[in-house]
Design a protein around this motif. Sequence first.
Motif, PDB file in Angstrom:
ATOM      1  N   ALA A 147       1.718   1.076   2.791  1.00 56.67           N
ATOM      2  CA  ALA A 147       1.499   2.083   1.755  1.00 56.67           C
ATOM      3  C   ALA A 147       0.569   3.413   2.400  1.00 56.67           C
ATOM      4  O   ALA A 147       1.016   4.471   2.313  1.00 56.67           O
ATOM      5  CB  ALA A 147       0.789   1.889   0.484  1.00 56.67           C
ATOM      6  N   THR A 148      -0.260   3.052   3.232  1.00 54.35           N
ATOM      7  CA  THR A 148      -1.302   3.871   3.957  1.00 54.35           C
ATOM      8  C   THR A 148      -0.547   4.473   5.057  1.00 54.35           C
ATOM      9  O   THR A 148      -0.389   5.726   5.297  1.00 54.35           O
ATOM     10  CB  THR A 148      -2.585   3.211   4.358  1.00 54.35           C
ATOM     11  OG1 THR A 148      -3.236   2.587   3.342  1.00 54.35           O
ATOM     12  CG2 THR A 148      -3.521   4.181   5.003  1.00 54.35           C
ATOM     13  N   LYS A 149       0.079   3.630   5.875  1.00 48.22           N
ATOM     14  CA  LYS A 149       1.036   4.189   6.880  1.00 48.22           C
ATOM     15  C   LYS A 149       2.191   5.335   6.305  1.00 48.22           C
ATOM     16  O   LYS A 149       2.065   6.397   7.161  1.00 48.22           O
ATOM     17  CB  LYS A 149       1.832   3.096   7.579  1.00 48.22           C
ATOM     18  CG  LYS A 149       2.513   3.547   8.622  1.00 48.22           C
ATOM     19  CD  LYS A 149       3.105   2.320   9.528  1.00 48.22           C
ATOM     20  CE  LYS A 149       4.080   1.339   8.785  1.00 48.22           C
ATOM     21  NZ  LYS A 149       4.666   0.417   9.592  1.00 48.22           N
ATOM     22  N   MET A 150       2.853   4.815   5.310  1.00 48.43           N
ATOM     23  CA  MET A 150       3.656   5.926   4.915  1.00 48.43           C
ATOM     24  C   MET A 150       3.075   7.225   4.252  1.00 48.43           C
ATOM     25  O   MET A 150       3.525   8.236   4.348  1.00 48.43           O
ATOM     26  CB  MET A 150       4.920   5.235   3.789  1.00 48.43           C
ATOM     27  CG  MET A 150       5.415   4.129   4.300  1.00 48.43           C
ATOM     28  SD  MET A 150       6.399   4.552   5.800  1.00 48.43           S
ATOM     29  CE  MET A 150       7.462   5.593   5.153  1.00 48.43           C
ATOM     30  N   PHE A 151       1.885   6.986   3.898  1.00 45.94           N
ATOM     31  CA  PHE A 151       1.125   8.252   3.153  1.00 45.94           C
ATOM     32  C   PHE A 151       0.767   9.162   4.198  1.00 45.94           C
ATOM     33  O   PHE A 151       0.957  10.417   4.376  1.00 45.94           O
ATOM     34  CB  PHE A 151      -0.040   7.775   2.394  1.00 45.94           C
ATOM     35  CG  PHE A 151      -0.959   8.899   1.826  1.00 45.94           C
ATOM     36  CD1 PHE A 151      -0.601   9.755   0.914  1.00 45.94           C
ATOM     37  CD2 PHE A 151      -1.990   9.289   2.617  1.00 45.94           C
ATOM     38  CE1 PHE A 151      -1.281  10.572   0.391  1.00 45.94           C
ATOM     39  CE2 PHE A 151      -2.945  10.443   2.121  1.00 45.94           C
ATOM     40  CZ  PHE A 151      -2.369  10.971   0.894  1.00 45.94           C
ATOM     41  N   ILE A 152       0.398   8.433   5.236  1.00 42.50           N
ATOM     42  CA  ILE A 152      -0.078   9.383   6.572  1.00 42.50           C
ATOM     43  C   ILE A 152       1.151   9.974   7.330  1.00 42.50           C
ATOM     44  O   ILE A 152       1.120  11.185   7.644  1.00 42.50           O
ATOM     45  CB  ILE A 152      -0.720   8.442   7.727  1.00 42.50           C
ATOM     46  CG1 ILE A 152      -2.055   8.323   7.106  1.00 42.50           C
ATOM     47  CG2 ILE A 152      -1.084   9.297   8.982  1.00 42.50           C
ATOM     48  CD1 ILE A 152      -3.180   7.082   8.021  1.00 42.50           C
ATOM     49  N   TYR A 153       2.224   9.212   7.315  1.00 42.21           N
ATOM     50  CA  TYR A 153       3.466   9.698   7.922  1.00 42.21           C
ATOM     51  C   TYR A 153       4.260  10.876   7.021  1.00 42.21           C
ATOM     52  O   TYR A 153       4.381  12.038   7.542  1.00 42.21           O
ATOM     53  CB  TYR A 153       4.397   8.668   8.200  1.00 42.21           C
ATOM     54  CG  TYR A 153       6.002   9.197   8.209  1.00 42.21           C
ATOM     55  CD1 TYR A 153       6.377   9.563   9.395  1.00 42.21           C
ATOM     56  CD2 TYR A 153       6.757   9.406   7.166  1.00 42.21           C
ATOM     57  CE1 TYR A 153       7.508  10.091   9.749  1.00 42.21           C
ATOM     58  CE2 TYR A 153       8.134   9.577   7.211  1.00 42.21           C
ATOM     59  CZ  TYR A 153       8.572  10.197   8.653  1.00 42.21           C
ATOM     60  OH  TYR A 153       9.663  10.660   8.758  1.00 42.21           O
TER      61      TYR A 153
END
Length: 161
Positions: A45-51
């Motif tokens: 979730a954090t990775k996709m938020f930053i992306y």
Amino acid sequence: MKKVTVMLVVVFFFIVGNASASNIIKTEKLQIIAVGKEVEVKDQATKMFIYDLMQIWMRHSLDDYYHNKYHADSISWGGLKPEGIRVWIRQVGPSENDRTYTHLIKISLQHDELIINDKKKMKTEDTFTYMVNADLLSLCPESGKSEKEFKLINSYHKVQP
């Protein structure tokens, strides 16, 4: 007098020790002091938020690069799988030139299918390193503050066999 000399020597070694322990990253115009360890973001979730936050800037950089390199009239990407996205983050200290940015974010994208001019297909890996101001990340691109949110400092493009 000896106390002052001893104190100056201690302060000197403290400053030199801290400077050598930190990682200094030099760009064309800035010298960045990285104070934290680079950490890969594993939480999906954090990775996709930053992306998602940075996608618009990366897309512009990708378009510019592939249009210039291949003289492309059109570029289209196949779907990007979440496992093809890798994100690393690192905190930076204030530099003498610029105190705007708080973190370095590196994002690697693996496209299984990049199509140029509706015919040339290739696999690519594109990696971007941005300086970001984490306090402004939640602002939308239309806020007009994008130049203070992100600054591209490095990109690497590789066509895979």
